[in-house]
Scaffold this motif. Sequence first.
Motif, short mmCIF file in Angstrom:
data_model
loop_
_atom_site.label_atom_id
_atom_site.label_comp_id
_atom_site.label_asym_id
_atom_site.label_seq_id
_atom_site.Cartn_x
_atom_site.Cartn_y
_atom_site.Cartn_z
N VAL A 72 -2.96 0.52 -4.30
CA VAL A 72 -3.23 1.13 -2.99
C VAL A 72 -2.61 2.52 -2.93
O VAL A 72 -3.25 3.48 -2.48
CB VAL A 72 -2.70 0.23 -1.86
CG1 VAL A 72 -2.73 0.98 -0.52
CG2 VAL A 72 -3.53 -1.04 -1.76
N LEU A 92 -8.73 1.97 10.57
CA LEU A 92 -8.86 0.66 9.93
C LEU A 92 -10.26 0.45 9.38
O LEU A 92 -10.43 -0.09 8.28
CB LEU A 92 -8.52 -0.44 10.94
CG LEU A 92 -7.05 -0.53 11.36
CD1 LEU A 92 -6.87 -1.56 12.47
CD2 LEU A 92 -6.17 -0.89 10.17
N VAL A 129 -5.44 -6.17 2.64
CA VAL A 129 -6.88 -5.92 2.78
C VAL A 129 -7.53 -5.87 1.40
O VAL A 129 -8.60 -6.46 1.18
CB VAL A 129 -7.15 -4.62 3.55
CG1 VAL A 129 -8.64 -4.30 3.58
CG2 VAL A 129 -6.60 -4.71 4.98
N THR A 130 -6.91 -5.15 0.47
CA THR A 130 -7.47 -5.07 -0.88
C THR A 130 -7.49 -6.43 -1.55
O THR A 130 -8.43 -6.76 -2.28
CB THR A 130 -6.68 -4.08 -1.77
OG1 THR A 130 -5.35 -4.59 -1.99
CG2 THR A 130 -6.58 -2.72 -1.12
N ALA A 151 -10.64 2.57 6.27
CA ALA A 151 -9.88 1.97 5.17
C ALA A 151 -10.64 0.79 4.58
O ALA A 151 -10.72 0.64 3.36
CB ALA A 151 -8.51 1.53 5.66
N PHE A 152 -11.21 -0.03 5.46
CA PHE A 152 -11.96 -1.20 4.98
C PHE A 152 -13.19 -0.77 4.20
O PHE A 152 -13.50 -1.32 3.14
CB PHE A 152 -12.36 -2.09 6.15
CG PHE A 152 -13.15 -3.29 5.74
CD1 PHE A 152 -12.53 -4.39 5.19
CD2 PHE A 152 -14.54 -3.31 5.89
CE1 PHE A 152 -13.27 -5.51 4.80
CE2 PHE A 152 -15.28 -4.41 5.50
CZ PHE A 152 -14.64 -5.52 4.95
N TRP A 180 -2.34 -2.08 4.16
CA TRP A 180 -3.57 -1.93 3.38
C TRP A 180 -3.63 -2.90 2.21
O TRP A 180 -4.72 -3.36 1.82
CB TRP A 180 -3.65 -0.49 2.87
CG TRP A 180 -5.03 0.00 2.58
CD1 TRP A 180 -6.09 -0.71 2.10
CD2 TRP A 180 -5.52 1.34 2.73
NE1 TRP A 180 -7.19 0.09 1.93
CE2 TRP A 180 -6.88 1.36 2.32
CE3 TRP A 180 -4.94 2.53 3.17
CZ2 TRP A 180 -7.65 2.52 2.34
CZ3 TRP A 180 -5.71 3.68 3.18
CH2 TRP A 180 -7.04 3.68 2.78
N THR A 181 -2.50 -3.24 1.63
CA THR A 181 -2.49 -4.08 0.43
C THR A 181 -3.14 -5.44 0.64
O THR A 181 -3.98 -5.86 -0.17
CB THR A 181 -1.06 -4.23 -0.11
OG1 THR A 181 -0.55 -2.95 -0.48
CG2 THR A 181 -1.03 -5.15 -1.32
N THR A 213 -12.20 0.60 0.83
CA THR A 213 -11.81 -0.50 -0.05
C THR A 213 -13.04 -1.27 -0.53
O THR A 213 -13.16 -1.59 -1.72
CB THR A 213 -10.87 -1.46 0.71
OG1 THR A 213 -9.74 -0.73 1.20
CG2 THR A 213 -10.37 -2.56 -0.21
N ILE A 220 1.86 2.04 5.77
CA ILE A 220 0.41 2.00 5.56
C ILE A 220 0.09 1.14 4.35
O ILE A 220 -0.84 0.32 4.36
CB ILE A 220 -0.15 3.42 5.39
CG1 ILE A 220 0.05 4.24 6.66
CG2 ILE A 220 -1.64 3.37 5.02
CD1 ILE A 220 -0.33 5.70 6.52
N GLU A 221 0.85 1.31 3.30
CA GLU A 221 0.65 0.55 2.06
C GLU A 221 0.80 -0.95 2.32
O GLU A 221 0.01 -1.76 1.81
CB GLU A 221 1.67 1.02 1.04
CG GLU A 221 1.69 0.29 -0.28
CD GLU A 221 2.86 0.74 -1.14
OE1 GLU A 221 3.73 -0.09 -1.46
OE2 GLU A 221 2.93 1.94 -1.47
#
Length: 237
Positions: A120, A32, A143-144, A35-36, A140-141, A39, A136-137
């Motif tokens: 993503v 995480l 977050v973006t 990923a952050f 994650w989405t 991004t 995952i998508e």
Amino acid sequence: MARSRKSDDTLTKAPLMKRLARWTLFVIVGGLVLAFMATLSLRLVGPWMTPYQIAESRRLGGIAQEWVPMENIAPAMARSVVAAEDANFCRHWGLDVNAIRAALESGAARGGSTISQQVVKNVFLWQGRSWVRKSIEAVWTPVTEAVWPKRRILELYLNEVEFAEGVFGVGAAAPHYFGVDAGDLTDTQAARLAMVLPDPKDRNAANPTARQRERTASIMDGAATIAADGRAACFED
């Protein structure tokens, strides 16, 4: 009195399970954080080659791509892809629940993916329809959406999406199909580029079929509608 073997086994397994749980938590939290950070790093700078672009470059012996900042892309292009792919782009937080529900009820193959989800997938993940990638998508989405402005999300999309085999981004697609720069695309040309999505290998923006011309006209109408009703406000100056 000697302890039973079963009791000894239980005592041996307990520390092992605790270590496994700690490592699992460490991997999840580490993933995480990475990923952050990935991004956050793309809020201002253009991305690296995506996994799919790397694969296609190896397969084809190279790809065409030219990064173009949003201010140098014809406004009609941005409105056209939103009208074609995600008309409520400015109104959702990354996942369009109503579109997903409608896609599931109708059995649609695309699954109601928003432009944010596609970014993503295109930038960070891999192609295909596995539940692992979709899960995952889905995480994650949002977050973006929290880190990137809508205009930035659309800028990344327009520069990373495939418009023809080995042709990625509007900066390469505009000269490939029409011999013009991305900023000089007409409304019709922009709608034709949007029309090839999501099947760029089998559709030709420069030589559309009759049905594809109808789709182009529909996209042009949609682009004009979202400009008039405010659904383009989040990515236009």
